[in-house]
Design a protein around this motif. Structure first.
Motif, mmCIF file in Angstrom:
data_model
loop_
_atom_site.group_PDB
_atom_site.id
_atom_site.type_symbol
_atom_site.label_atom_id
_atom_site.label_comp_id
_atom_site.label_asym_id
_atom_site.label_seq_id
_atom_site.Cartn_x
_atom_site.Cartn_y
_atom_site.Cartn_z
ATOM 1 N N GLY A 65 27.368 -26.078 52.466
ATOM 2 C CA GLY A 65 27.081 -25.668 51.063
ATOM 3 C C GLY A 65 28.220 -24.993 50.386
ATOM 4 O O GLY A 65 29.192 -25.407 50.485
ATOM 5 N N ARG A 69 26.212 -18.837 50.158
ATOM 6 C CA ARG A 69 24.828 -19.338 50.148
ATOM 7 C C ARG A 69 24.299 -20.237 51.030
ATOM 8 O O ARG A 69 23.066 -20.861 50.540
ATOM 9 C CB ARG A 69 24.709 -20.278 48.621
ATOM 10 C CG ARG A 69 25.829 -19.855 47.454
ATOM 11 C CD ARG A 69 25.367 -18.363 47.046
ATOM 12 N NE ARG A 69 26.116 -17.960 45.932
ATOM 13 C CZ ARG A 69 26.413 -16.634 45.697
ATOM 14 N NH1 ARG A 69 25.489 -15.892 46.119
ATOM 15 N NH2 ARG A 69 27.145 -16.319 44.745
ATOM 16 N N PRO A 72 20.011 -19.383 51.634
ATOM 17 C CA PRO A 72 19.124 -19.939 50.760
ATOM 18 C C PRO A 72 18.554 -21.393 51.201
ATOM 19 O O PRO A 72 17.610 -21.767 51.155
ATOM 20 C CB PRO A 72 19.512 -19.733 49.357
ATOM 21 C CG PRO A 72 20.406 -18.781 49.342
ATOM 22 C CD PRO A 72 21.015 -18.446 50.447
ATOM 23 N N VAL A 73 19.810 -21.960 51.515
ATOM 24 C CA VAL A 73 19.458 -23.496 51.584
ATOM 25 C C VAL A 73 18.826 -23.660 53.084
ATOM 26 O O VAL A 73 17.874 -24.245 53.336
ATOM 27 C CB VAL A 73 20.945 -24.216 51.786
ATOM 28 C CG1 VAL A 73 20.768 -25.477 52.378
ATOM 29 C CG2 VAL A 73 21.558 -24.366 50.491
ATOM 30 N N GLU A 75 16.755 -21.239 54.583
ATOM 31 C CA GLU A 75 15.386 -20.738 54.353
ATOM 32 C C GLU A 75 14.336 -21.806 53.751
ATOM 33 O O GLU A 75 13.376 -22.001 54.412
ATOM 34 C CB GLU A 75 15.294 -19.784 53.314
ATOM 35 C CG GLU A 75 15.842 -18.281 53.944
ATOM 36 C CD GLU A 75 16.231 -17.403 52.848
ATOM 37 O OE1 GLU A 75 15.433 -17.402 51.571
ATOM 38 O OE2 GLU A 75 16.931 -16.296 53.072
ATOM 39 N N ALA A 76 14.993 -22.740 53.014
ATOM 40 C CA ALA A 76 14.392 -23.815 52.135
ATOM 41 C C ALA A 76 14.066 -24.783 53.099
ATOM 42 O O ALA A 76 13.060 -25.508 53.079
ATOM 43 C CB ALA A 76 14.883 -23.973 51.097
ATOM 44 N N VAL A 77 15.197 -25.058 54.003
ATOM 45 C CA VAL A 77 15.084 -26.301 54.839
ATOM 46 C C VAL A 77 13.809 -25.856 55.750
ATOM 47 O O VAL A 77 12.997 -26.881 56.043
ATOM 48 C CB VAL A 77 16.419 -26.520 55.739
ATOM 49 C CG1 VAL A 77 16.190 -27.466 56.641
ATOM 50 C CG2 VAL A 77 17.497 -27.005 54.631
#
Lengths: 284, 586
Positions: A65, A69, A72-73, A75-77
């Motif tokens: 990414g 950052r 956040p990527v 965590e969302a995955v």
């Protein structure tokens, strides 16, 4: 076949000969191998920097990414599919500089992910500027008069932000580092593996030799990682540098606290059959 | 006697419960089968600023509020000072003489009718001082002779979550009833010529804002991951999604900042969730790098920008349409994107579904532009037709699809430019979603040929999309004297202005753009070539659509009508501007 070799891709690392990143690369592949994780159920999210360039060389699902950052990527995955093992490879600039807000928030939330930080106390890919973990007074291209700021102490920050697995490794000790990564992945909740990783090209101060003279293994000294206060004491040492697990404390994970996810990962929820009309009454 | 046409406005200090009161008024009218459109103004403060709420009621569909009121409820003196000039001859003022002092002779000379009443005393008797708003609500309905029962149930449902014996709701109803009865007794003989009458068999209608409508549309469209950082005027999307998250199995995350928001939305989408975020211009500014990340990794994501006047903090709680150019061009580099600008609450409901389908089909960001005016104004609409939202997830390969394949290339070069996706967790589909320029597998690659090939592949995805999207149509009289052109939330005001102009004998038709990007070049060019006099109406200072039309079609519209004071257009303002333009060009 050597341990972890099956996780090689068709691409070879592009790091300088002798770079500390090699030790982390080896340890990560070994850890995935020894834990028996499957390629397709493992996601590594990479930041930007020399560390992030590892993206081309580990055979798992990968998301490469933006600088700062990856958290956040990741965590969302995990929230979208908590059946996946989610690991982050990031640099000290990614984590303790550009992405500090994400670092603290991710630990507060106890997202069930493993963050491995290449902590070389310098910016390598941008050719040698100061890093958030550089020692006070460190002279670099961006700080020719020496760094004025105090360095970030990742372990102390992690303790204050409520992280439940806090560890530090050294890329010169891949046996220990492999164990730390394995235990971090097995830990239910956020795990930090901060790694001393000498930059052989741009950091002529914190070299392999410099670290070899200072590091010691907490485990070998009989340290038990169950006390927040003791961990904080260890994290403040400057003459000798502790490696190993500083602190373990289990508490509910973020995804485990969402009733929406109790029946299984979000991505397997069928999208057919939704009928929003049942809430129209609230708008009448 | 004016039957079923009434403009009501209430004003008071922030903290007086103006918003809740206004919404109850709107719902009570809608439950009787009347149409409403409402509009609220408030400063970026929690206490002490001036708040207003106005509702236009009619028995035909209402597209926009007016800058005039037939009854002004003044809960403080400031309301009177600020809004006296919105009252025309014959309008009424409802107020508490213990709180508001006014010059009776001056009011009488303007033909205004005064309705002094002890709002505060009623409130204190029935509950707390704040309930003066309910007393005023009851009094308002008594003045227009609207049955109390509609108000009673609207208060009950608002304050008690439909529980009949809730004490808060009962006290509020008692205050409203006292206000209602006071007017009935004290002003029985006064002639107030406005009358609201419920329909015999009122149809069920939603009273809903653009933000709420888009949230419901997103839920219907299978949005499973919603992430945001609060920012006016987008926040009520977050509130609506959060309120229904558990019921519909949606993960709703209030993230630490907008940078995280955008990166989370992308991560969840890559993992397979239908992922959406909302913000306003300031938050969108922070998301710009991630917008490009979605572009180059070809990750679907739906991003809502509920615009407010900038730059920077600007006017946080007011309205503007000044981010069109920004969202079309935001982020370094070049990559495909869609921009949709719904014009009313129904288009908001449908926009989310369409945005998800476009994002997943073309694997690229879709931006929805709202603004405070559309986001926060309620309108009445028949319950939305959920069958108009279809879920089309685009090309996603499963384990079975991948069986026996020698290798999988995430960024395979195809004729359409679209390369089938594989979600992590699927056997046989390993790849790197790479923010570096990459080869067909996703490996970083800086070679000249590869760069050109991947750029062309990505841009090819939407090269033909503009023609496949619903085309803008000319609405209204054919071969009209004037063609009014707009985009997004000006749809209602322009429609009402056209009605006013037609009433004066000026023929008007309307070209309204909902799909702004990729720009519908052919349709717009063909319509404007046939227009006798085209006037672009925009809520911004520089005429962004006006310029875009010129850039994309080579056609310069004849004139533009712009407004950028933070307030939405009133229909009569557009009407007057058009009249002036016609005079000038005659």
């Amino acid at each position: 076949m050597l341990k972890g070799q099956q996780f090689n891709t068709t691409h070879s690392p592009t790091w300088c000969p002798g770079c500390g990143d090699f030790g982390i690369w080896t340890s990560l592949k070994n850890a995935i191998d020894e834990l028996g994780l499957e390629y397709h159920n493992t996601v590594v999210v990479y930041g930007i920097g020399c560390s992030g360039n590892m993206a081309n060389t580990v055979k798992t699902y990968a998301f490469h990414g933006l600088h700062g950052r990856p958290l956040p990527v990741a965590e969302a995955v995990k929230l979208a599919n908590h059946g996946l093992h989610v690991i982050i490879i990031a640099g000290d600039g990614d984590t303790y500089g550009e992405g500090m807000n994400h670092f603290l928030t991710s630990m507060r939330g106890n997202h069930d992910i493993t963050l491995i930080v290449h902590d070389n106390q310098v910016y390598g890919l941008t050719t040698g500027q100061t890093a958030p973990t550089s020692e006070k007074g460190y002279e670099s291209k961006s700080t020719p008069q020496g760094v004025i700021e105090e360095p970030v102490n990742p372990v102390l920050l992690a303790l204050s932000a409520g992280a439940g697995f806090i560890s530090r490794g050294f890329s010169g000790n891949t046996v220990q580092l492999t164990e730390l990564i394995k235990k971090g992945i097995q830990h239910k909740g956020f795990s930090l593996v901060d790694v001393f990783q000498p930059c052989v090209t741009f950091n002529k101060h914190n070299t392999f030799q410099w670290f070899f003279r200072r590091v010691y293994d907490l485990d070998k000294e009989g340290y038990v990682p169950n006390s927040w206060e003791k961990a904080a004491e260890k994290a403040r040492e400057t003459e000798r540098l502790a490696t190993g697990i500083f602190y373990i404390h289990e508490r509910p994970t973020y995804h485990g606290s969402l009733p929406q996810l109790a029946k299984g990962p979000l991505v397997v929820r069928p999208l057919a059959g939704i009928d929003v009309r049942k809430v129209f009454k609230d708008f009448i | 006697m004016q039957k079923n046409q009434f403009r009501w406005k209430i004003g008071g200090a922030a903290g007086y419960g103006i918003t809740a009161t206004g919404l109850v008024f709107a719902k009570a009218c809608a439950r009787g089968g009347l149409h409403i459109f409402d509009y609220t103004e408030y400063p970026s403060l929690i206490r002490g600023g001036h708040n207003t709420y106005q509702v236009k009621v009619d028995d035909r569909e209402v597209f926009v509020h007016d800058n005039a009121a037939d009854l002004l409820v003044a809960l403080n003196e400031e309301t009177l000072t600020l809004h006296l000039n919105e009252l025309e001859h014959g309008a009424g003022i409802l107020y508490d003489p213990a709180v508001v002092t006014l010059d009776k002779d001056r009011m009488a000379s303007r033909g205004l009718k005064l309705f002094p009443m002890p709002l505060m005393a009623i409130a204190k008797e029935k509950g707390e001082p704040i309930m003066q708003n309910m007393a005023a609500l009851g009094a308002s309905f008594a003045l227009v002779k609207y049955p109390f029962s509609f108000l009673e149930t609207a208060i009950q449902d608002t304050f008690s979550g439909r529980k009949k014996d809730d004490q808060v709701s009962l006290a509020n109803i008692a205050a409203a009833r006292s206000g209602y009865e006071f007017i009935e007794k004290q002003f029985a003989s006064v002639d107030f010529p406005y009358h609201l009458e419920p329909l015999q068999d009122p149809p069920e209608r939603l009273v809903i804002t653009g933000n709420e409508a888009i949230a419901l549309g997103a839920i219907q469209a299978g949005c499973s991951f919603y992430v945001a950082y609060p920012m006016s005027p987008s926040s009520s999307i977050l509130h609506t999604m959060a309120a229904y998250a558990e019921e519909f199995g949606i993960v709703v995350k209030h993230a630490e900042d907008e940078i995280s928001v955008a990166n989370m939305a992308i991560g969840a989408s890559w993992a397979g969730a239908r992922s959406m975020l909302a913000t306003s211009g300031g938050g969108f500014s922070l998301m710009v790098e991630a917008l490009g990340l979605a572009g180059i990794t070809e990750t679907p994501v739906v991003m809502i920008n509920a615009q407010r006047p900038g730059p920077a903090t600007g006017l946080p709680t007011w309205t503007e349409q000044a981010d069109l150019r920004f969202v079309i061009h935001a982020a370094q580099g070049e990559f495909p994107r869609f921009v949709i600008a719904p014009g009313d609450v129904e288009e908001c409901f449908l926009a989310a579904g369409e945005a998800f389908n476009l994002a997943e089909k073309y694997q690229t960001p879709v931006i929805i532009l709202l603004d405070k005016f559309l986001s926060e104004s309620h309108a009445t609409r028949a319950p939305f037709d959920i069958s108009r939202i279809a879920i089309e997830r685009g090309d996603i390969l499963s384990e079975r699809d991948l069986e026996g394949k020698k290798d999988y290339r995430r960024y395979e070069v195809t004729a359409s430019g679209i390369s089938p996706r594989v979600l992590p967790g699927t056997k046989g589909g390993l790849h790197i979603a790479n923010s570096d320029e990459h080869d067909t597998y996703g490996y970083s690659n800086e070679s000249s040929d590869n760069r050109t090939e991947q750029m062309e592949k990505r841009l090819r995805k939407v090269a033909s999309a503009a023609d496949q999207l619903p085309q803008p149509k000319l609405e209204g009289t054919s071969n009209a004297q004037v063609t009014l052109v707009g985009w997004g939330s000006t749809k209602g005001p322009i429609r009402e202005a056209a009605r006013l102009l037609e009433g004066m004998g000026i023929t008007v038709n309307r070209l309204h753009l909902k799909h702004v990007w990729p720009f519908p070049v052919k349709a717009v060019a063909s319509i404007l070539r046939g227009a006798r006099q085209s006037i672009v109406v925009e809520n911004n200072a520089t005429g962004q659509l006006f310029g875009l039309i010129r850039e994309m079609t080579g056609i310069e519209a004849n004139a533009k009508v712009l407004k950028f004071d933070g307030r939405p257009f009133y229909a009569n303002e557009i009407k007057e501007s058009v009249q002036e333009i016609i005079k000038k060009h005659a």
